[in-house]
Design an enzyme around this catalytic site. Sequence first.
Site, mmCIF file in Angstrom:
data_model
loop_
_atom_site.group_PDB
_atom_site.id
_atom_site.type_symbol
_atom_site.label_atom_id
_atom_site.label_comp_id
_atom_site.label_asym_id
_atom_site.label_seq_id
_atom_site.Cartn_x
_atom_site.Cartn_y
_atom_site.Cartn_z
ATOM 1 N N LYS A 191 0.826 -1.207 0.000
ATOM 2 C CA LYS A 191 0.000 0.000 0.000
ATOM 3 C C LYS A 191 0.868 1.268 0.000
ATOM 4 O O LYS A 191 2.086 1.184 0.046
ATOM 5 C CB LYS A 191 -0.966 -0.029 1.197
ATOM 6 C CG LYS A 191 -1.934 -1.222 1.148
ATOM 7 C CD LYS A 191 -2.991 -1.076 0.078
ATOM 8 C CE LYS A 191 -3.702 -2.325 -0.401
ATOM 9 N NZ LYS A 191 -4.209 -3.275 0.555
HETATM 10 C C1 LIG Z 1 -5.369 -4.232 0.766
HETATM 11 C C2 LIG Z 1 -6.826 -4.132 0.737
HETATM 12 C C3 LIG Z 1 -7.624 -4.576 1.800
HETATM 13 C C4 LIG Z 1 -7.099 -5.371 2.951
HETATM 14 O O1 LIG Z 1 -6.085 -4.819 3.680
HETATM 15 P P1 LIG Z 1 -5.042 -5.766 4.449
HETATM 16 O O2 LIG Z 1 -4.310 -4.821 5.336
HETATM 17 O O3 LIG Z 1 -4.166 -6.396 3.411
HETATM 18 O O4 LIG Z 1 -5.822 -6.789 5.214
HETATM 19 C C5 LIG Z 1 -8.989 -4.347 1.735
HETATM 20 N N1 LIG Z 1 -9.543 -3.738 0.695
HETATM 21 C C6 LIG Z 1 -8.823 -3.313 -0.358
HETATM 22 C C7 LIG Z 1 -9.515 -2.629 -1.481
HETATM 23 C C8 LIG Z 1 -7.437 -3.513 -0.387
HETATM 24 O O5 LIG Z 1 -6.745 -3.116 -1.451
#
Ligand SMILES: *Cc1c(COP(=O)(O)O)cnc(C)c1O
Length: 388
Positions: A191
């Site tokens: 992210k």
């Molecule tokens: C990455 C992501 C998540 C989940 O986040 P994590 O920290 O990996 O559990 C949820 N929704 C979207 C759209 C994502 O890209």
Amino acid sequence: MTEDRIWLSTPHMSGNEQKYIDEAFKSNWIAPLGPHVDAFERDICDFTGSKFAAVLSSGTAAIHLALVVLGVKPGDEVICQSMTFSASANPISYLGATPVFIDSELDTWNMNPAMLEIAIKDRLSKGKNVKAIIPVHLYGMPAKMNEILSIANKYRIPVVEDAAEALGSTLFGRAAGTFGAIGIYSFNGNKIITTSGGGALVSNYPEFTQKAKFLATQAREDMPHYEHTQIGYNYRMSNVCAAIGLGQMEVLNERVGQRRANHKFYVEQFADLPEIEFLKEPQGFYSNHWLTCIRINRQSEVTREDLRLALEAENIDSRPLWKPMHMQPVFSNCPYYGNGVSEELFETGLCLPSGSSLTIAELFKVSNIVRSVFDNVGTKNMIKASVH
Ligand SMILES: *Cc1c(COP(=O)(O)O)cnc(C)c1O
């Protein structure tokens, strides 16, 4: 990670993370609570303008707790954007509720508000209990929150904003993730900023973040012995991970700038290729451009798969857009309201390397390979034309 591969999105440390980690070690705050956890929560509130925050072990955990806090129970329904990562929808199933999927619209690639209202009316007419709505700010582009909220308010259904990909994005000057009753962010390794793994739940209602923290700490009541009146979870963020988060928050604005510069670079490089289309920010929408995505025009002889394979041959990571949830075998029995937009996006869209640490040489390498695929087709056509 393989040395010379160009990745879609990689962690990008500032250098200060180590300093905060060392502090955690020196003070022996290695637990899933501590001063860095509190400071990281304050930083998130300051940055987003949200009143309250609870940092957690992942974005998925944040969505799960958001739904528990809103009282989602077995047999209920939760409306969710179809075009997204499976983590948006999985927590609905954890609770024994049914996801109802909604198609995207073409301005933002996010939840289509008109389709949302059609779905709500239909679900209610069938006697269903619709407990929450989950729009997603895909690839950093804010969803049409004003339209979505006015429909949600009309039917009194709370909104959980999945802003996992959109920390740093704004809509009419207000942070993505702060429009709904609850918003969530992710700090997974891919992210815009990362804590190696982690997430946050934000809200302007203190009862929601307090309840989330309580549930994330095994629902342990405030008593000297261990007393439990509810089912709890082990979802809190460790003070060591929060240390990484503190260092990352210091460079978040810079990271947004770098990702937006990548996007601008690709737009300029492909300006003379009408076959390549970009998602443009509608008036008032500001995307962190977590990932830059392109769509290949159906009229083009080049497909997105041609591009993906050409990039892969040069050890460059690229990825089709999210495959919509209503097309996923695991969700094939769930209701879906749509008119083919997300399917079309999945068939024609590709995410390009977009990390904030990409060098200009790497960006040129990617864009030159993409261009060469179109040039080769052009050359073939010229040869065909001259033979006939
Ligand atoms: C990455 C992501 C998540 C989940 O986040 P994590 O920290 O990996 O559990 C949820 N929704 C979207 C759209 C994502 O890209």
